[in-house]
Motif scaffolding. Structure first.
Motif, PDB file in Angstrom:
ATOM      1  N   ARG A  69     -14.584  -0.863  -6.543  1.00 59.00           N
ATOM      2  CA  ARG A  69     -13.839  -0.185  -5.922  1.00 59.00           C
ATOM      3  C   ARG A  69     -12.371  -0.875  -5.839  1.00 59.00           C
ATOM      4  O   ARG A  69     -11.368  -0.634  -6.306  1.00 59.00           O
ATOM      5  CB  ARG A  69     -13.975   0.466  -4.553  1.00 59.00           C
ATOM      6  N   THR A  73      -8.958  -0.607  -7.933  1.00 63.61           N
ATOM      7  CA  THR A  73      -7.627  -0.621  -7.143  1.00 63.61           C
ATOM      8  C   THR A  73      -6.783  -1.741  -7.776  1.00 63.61           C
ATOM      9  O   THR A  73      -5.516  -1.325  -7.963  1.00 63.61           O
ATOM     10  CB  THR A  73      -7.987  -1.077  -5.770  1.00 63.61           C
ATOM     11  N   ASN A 181      -7.625   7.150  -9.097  1.00 67.91           N
ATOM     12  CA  ASN A 181      -7.571   7.639  -7.985  1.00 67.91           C
ATOM     13  C   ASN A 181      -8.957   8.171  -7.226  1.00 67.91           C
ATOM     14  O   ASN A 181      -9.458   8.149  -6.404  1.00 67.91           O
ATOM     15  CB  ASN A 181      -6.368   8.466  -7.515  1.00 67.91           C
ATOM     16  N   ILE A 184     -11.561   5.974  -7.239  1.00 66.06           N
ATOM     17  CA  ILE A 184     -11.599   5.391  -5.826  1.00 66.06           C
ATOM     18  C   ILE A 184     -11.962   6.300  -4.641  1.00 66.06           C
ATOM     19  O   ILE A 184     -12.757   5.771  -3.778  1.00 66.06           O
ATOM     20  CB  ILE A 184     -10.049   4.844  -5.455  1.00 66.06           C
TER      21      ILE A 184
END
Length: 404
Positions: A69, A73, A181, A184
């Motif tokens: 993650r 990111t 997104n 994530i």
């Protein structure tokens, strides 16, 4: 009175065998208790080992999910920064394109009249919508005018293509960011799950490998490619914007000669159309005359066919009446043979007249269809003539204009 006892008729076990069976059972129990003790210890050890392995497996998985993650990111932030630069470049390129398009507004009355004449002449229909001499000269005039703006148009075309390319890239990057997104969010949701969560359950085939599975190396390469593609397209767009500062106006030359050629070709086309229209009107007049004459012939054929009805009824009545003769008088004499022959001739005559009448009606229909075709052609020729005359009148405003 003596008591009589009876024993079961089964063989008796010796006392030594009885002691041997007891000893064997004891040894078996001791052996099973030993195996039970060993298995219990092994089971407790396995439980401890599996609990530790499961704990650290979950811990390692959580660490990997957290690291993954974090990596996604970081890439998301890098691509978002490039995405903002891409949006800014699209906006700047559109502004430059709009400025360049304003410089292409040099199209004067000649260009407007030429395009308008081409549009008007497209209203012609069927066979009149052809590439005649007037269309050729109008196209030549249009090409002469188009050559004066090729540079700016080419630049605007390149800018338009670049904008489309950047917008497609923008859509692709937006979709890629959306997917990141989503990933994530999924990883964050996974990190929130524990062994005691309510939303966990056994799945039928959770280890299945989908067809669109990608390797990590491919994912990393794609992220680098997206970032590099954005940077390269931004650089290309900036270079294109630098080349868009070109001369804004160009001089229009030698349009009067082309205008004269177009006007001559339109007058020539009007003359040819009027000549053909007169020929078609003459043909229509002849066709109408033939149709009226042929209609009278059809009426004559119908009357002739009608006149054969009474003779046929007379013959058939005579034949029927002669069937009532009696005895030896009911014979196949010459009169009967003559009546049969007359009946055959009448049928043959009626058939020939009927066939000829059908042919005449079919030809009459053909004449009507041909007249309709002529009417349609005359309508098209009249419309084409009006269109060319309208174009010629519209171009009058160019006759005394000087090139500038």
């Amino acid at each position: 009175m003596s008591i009589v006892t009876f024993e079961k008729p089964v063989p008796k076990v010796a006392e030594s065998d009885w002691y041997y069976k007891i000893t064997e059972l004891k040894e078996s129990c001791d052996q099973h208790r030993h195996y039970t003790f060993v298995l219990g210890n092994e089971s407790q050890k396995l439980r401890n080992d599996t609990d530790v392995t499961t704990y650290w497996g979950t811990h390692n998985t959580n660490s990997k999910i957290f690291d993954r993650r974090l990596e996604i990111t970081r890439w998301k932030y890098l691509i978002e920064l490039c995405y903002k630069n891409l949006q800014k470049e699209i906006k700047d390129l559109k502004i430059e394109k709009e400025k360049t398009e304003k410089f292409i507004e040099f199209l004067d009355l000649n260009f407007t009249v030429t395009n308008h004449c081409l549009s008007i002449r497209d209203e012609r229909g069927v066979t009149d919508l052809c590439h005649d001499i007037a269309s050729i000269e109008l196209k030549n005039e249009q090409n002469t005018l188009e050559k004066l703006k090729n540079v700016l148009v080419e630049v605007c075309q390149n800018a338009w293509e670049m904008i489309n390319k950047l917008e497609e890239l923008e859509i692709y990057v937006a979709e890629d960011l959306k997917k990141k997104n989503n990933t994530i969010n999924i990883d964050s949701k996974l990190l929130e799950m524990t062994n005691d969560s309510n939303n966990i359950s056994l799945k039928p085939d959770s280890l299945r490998v989908l067809k669109d599975f990608n390797t990590y190396e491919k994912w990393l390469q794609q992220c680098n490619d997206v970032k590099q593609r954005i940077e390269n397209d931004i650089i290309s767009s900036k270079k294109l914007r630098e080349t868009m500062f070109v001369p804004q106006n160009k001089t229009i030359n030698d349009l009067l000669a082309q205008n004269d050629k177009v006007n001559y070709s339109l007058r020539r086309r009007i003359y040819d159309t009027e000549r053909i229209k007169s020929e078609l009107e003459w043909q229509k007049w002849n066709m109408l005359t033939d149709k009226d004459t042929f209609l009278k012939e059809i009426e004559n054929l119908e009357n002739a066919l009608y006149r054969k009805l009474n003779p046929k009824m007379l013959v058939e009545t005579r034949c029927e009446e002669r069937l009532y003769r009696a005895g030896i008088e009911l014979c196949l004499d010459k009169t009967t043979i003559g009546l049969h022959k007359e009946h055959f001739q009448l049928n043959n005559t009626t058939k020939m007249l009927n066939d000829k009448l059908n042919q005449a009606k079919a030809m009459h229909n053909v004449l009507i269809e041909q007249i309709n075709v002529l009417d349609e052609q005359l309508k098209n020729k009249t419309h084409a003539l009006n269109v060319d005359q309208k174009c010629l009148q519209y171009r009058v405003q160019l006759d005394n204009r000087n090139c500038s």
